[in-house]
Scaffold this active site. Sequence first.
Site, mmCIF file in Angstrom:
data_model
loop_
_atom_site.group_PDB
_atom_site.id
_atom_site.type_symbol
_atom_site.label_atom_id
_atom_site.label_comp_id
_atom_site.label_asym_id
_atom_site.label_seq_id
_atom_site.Cartn_x
_atom_site.Cartn_y
_atom_site.Cartn_z
ATOM 1 N N GLU A 393 0.961 -0.898 -0.253
ATOM 2 C CA GLU A 393 -0.057 0.149 0.143
ATOM 3 C C GLU A 393 1.115 1.101 0.162
ATOM 4 O O GLU A 393 0.486 1.763 -1.292
ATOM 5 C CB GLU A 393 -0.929 0.028 1.274
ATOM 6 C CG GLU A 393 -1.969 -1.275 0.727
ATOM 7 C CD GLU A 393 -1.927 -2.086 1.583
ATOM 8 O OE1 GLU A 393 -2.503 -3.650 1.183
ATOM 9 O OE2 GLU A 393 -0.818 -2.497 2.154
ATOM 10 N N HIS A 460 -12.134 -5.055 8.195
ATOM 11 C CA HIS A 460 -13.026 -5.149 6.781
ATOM 12 C C HIS A 460 -13.608 -4.440 6.778
ATOM 13 O O HIS A 460 -14.504 -4.499 6.234
ATOM 14 C CB HIS A 460 -13.330 -6.646 5.809
ATOM 15 C CG HIS A 460 -11.784 -7.432 5.602
ATOM 16 N ND1 HIS A 460 -10.914 -7.865 6.653
ATOM 17 C CD2 HIS A 460 -11.162 -7.784 4.242
ATOM 18 C CE1 HIS A 460 -9.724 -9.052 6.399
ATOM 19 N NE2 HIS A 460 -9.782 -8.545 4.737
#
Length: 657
Positions: A393, A460
């Site tokens: 990321e 999540h």
Amino acid sequence: MAVVAEIDLKALYRALLLPRLIEERMLRLIRQGRLSKWFSGYGQEAIAVGCTWALEARDYILPMHRNLGVWTTRGVPLRPLFCQLMGRDGGFTKGRDRTFHFGLPAYRIIGMISHMAAMLPVACGLGLAARLKQEDFVVLAFTGEGGTREGDFHEALNLAAVWKLPVIFVVENNGYGLSTPAREAIPVENVADAAVGYGMVGAVIDGNDVLAVIEAVRRAAERARAGEGPTLLEMKTFRMRGHEEASGTKYVPKALLEQWRKKDPIDRFEALLEQEGVLSREERQAIRAELEAAVWEATEFALAQPEVQSTLEREQAELFAPPFLALRKAEPSERELRFVDAISEALRLAMEQDERVLLMGQDIAEYGGVFKVTEGFVERFGKERVRNTPIIESGAVGAALGLALEGFKPVVEIQYADFISCAFNQIVNNLATTHYRWGQPVNVTIRAPFGGGIGAGPFHSQCKEAWFCHVPGLKVVVPATPEDAKGLLLTAIEEPNPVLFFEHKLLYRAVSGLVPEGIYHVPLGQARIVRAGTDATIVTYGVGVHWALEEAAWWAERGVSLEVIDLRTLVPWDRETVLASVARTGRVLVLHEATRTAGFGAELAAEIAEAGFMWLDAPIMRVAAADLPVPFAPTLEAQVFSARPRLRPALEQLLRF
């Protein structure tokens, strides 16, 4: 050494001596109390000068704060450079950052931020731009040996190797990270040995031998231009001064300092000049006197300049690049699309319209992304523009910055917004500050699927939009409808500032609506009144809009009229629309899915209370999730954590007051 015959040794001597003379001048100014801080590269000049000398003018260099020789060898004028170094009016960052924390695109120099190794992924983005443009410029990026322990070092080297990017990574191993000796931080003698783990060429270079540096960098550049990928060069040298001058060198053994003093790069090069009969002592003294005079004049000029002055209005006006205003109105033709399909269509249209738009993210190519937003894109646009990244990321966002510097419009998909924390430094310290510090627009869009309601558990399901609303320099968008999702994303992709675009996963396939065809833009910073009302105002965004509309319909059956405002953009948020509504209704409830403490609703409530207090007939209510990690069990998430069950009781309390 074969390289000697190809080099103008007199010109190289001048280039090598100039940063040393600046170093000496700065140290004198510190002792005189005329300069407060200096990060010295004394004794390390051969690396910065040699690397720059070996490259061509079109090649990018990403230096650090001991690489003064990069700037001087590239011919950056001394007067504004010293104004920058001394924080005086006339510097390159208008007093907004110090030393070498800025870029000069005209000289193909992109300066650092303070976080070690953070610019290495940016170098990868610049290298990718060279490939995509089919240009043969090379990118050289510096880091210290301490920075090689950072994750960005690993992510950048891995990405450069996988994509065979024309990047040269230079590790300036000067023995110490502040006061910690390298032997206590690095378990191997040579950092360059790591190159084999990335499948790239690595080499250890005598960093105090300017000719050895030039030769090594030239070889690496030749490989890069030939398409053979990156190189890792470790330059061995030593930091003869403190981390910064005030910290001193008491922690360094005197014998070690003396050992390296005998390897001084200036002394060694002067000995070579004597040996080759190139410059006599008298000629060298004349060069020194000439350069000393130039340095003295430039430093005195800088010190005579006024302190930087500004106003709050000017500083705020220059935080962002001028926004994208060429907004295209929607065509009258509409058809129904799901939320996810509206986002996909926006990406497709943007890529069809502009070849500079490209996508990066995990599993977004053949697989189409975990939510299938980019399904079929690789067949349509090719793998050069729809790029699977490793699980990096930070590396992906840093590379996006590099691409933006070269005029691209990268869109990075963070697979789940929860994983955005891995890119936090690149977003908040690099993307967010670049334009304010040195005026460079940063057209980067980060798509982040977020939110709960699907039983995905604590890693999540999080809503972390408030993190980024706190950071000046970022724009934050949260659409609630398919029409807005498409129009806002098309605007974000054109916006010359970094935009975080939060897409609620629950809405992807649960919400459909009429969406105009073709390209159109929804302006950032403009809220929408999705339901008019007179008795109270609900201010919300994202999935909260749908909760609010459901609740407003229930109350309408009981004779209560609720106004619902969808902010659509959190930074900037539409104060005028919200305050006008509060003035009409006299009551306000702020609703969001994220946890309550320090959520964006707190900012909304504070601003409304401060600016609209005279209109309020009741205290402002806030409805948000419990201050807990998001639980996995759907019953726990819906009953204990979720803000939705708290909405009606809060409205009852608000309306009773």
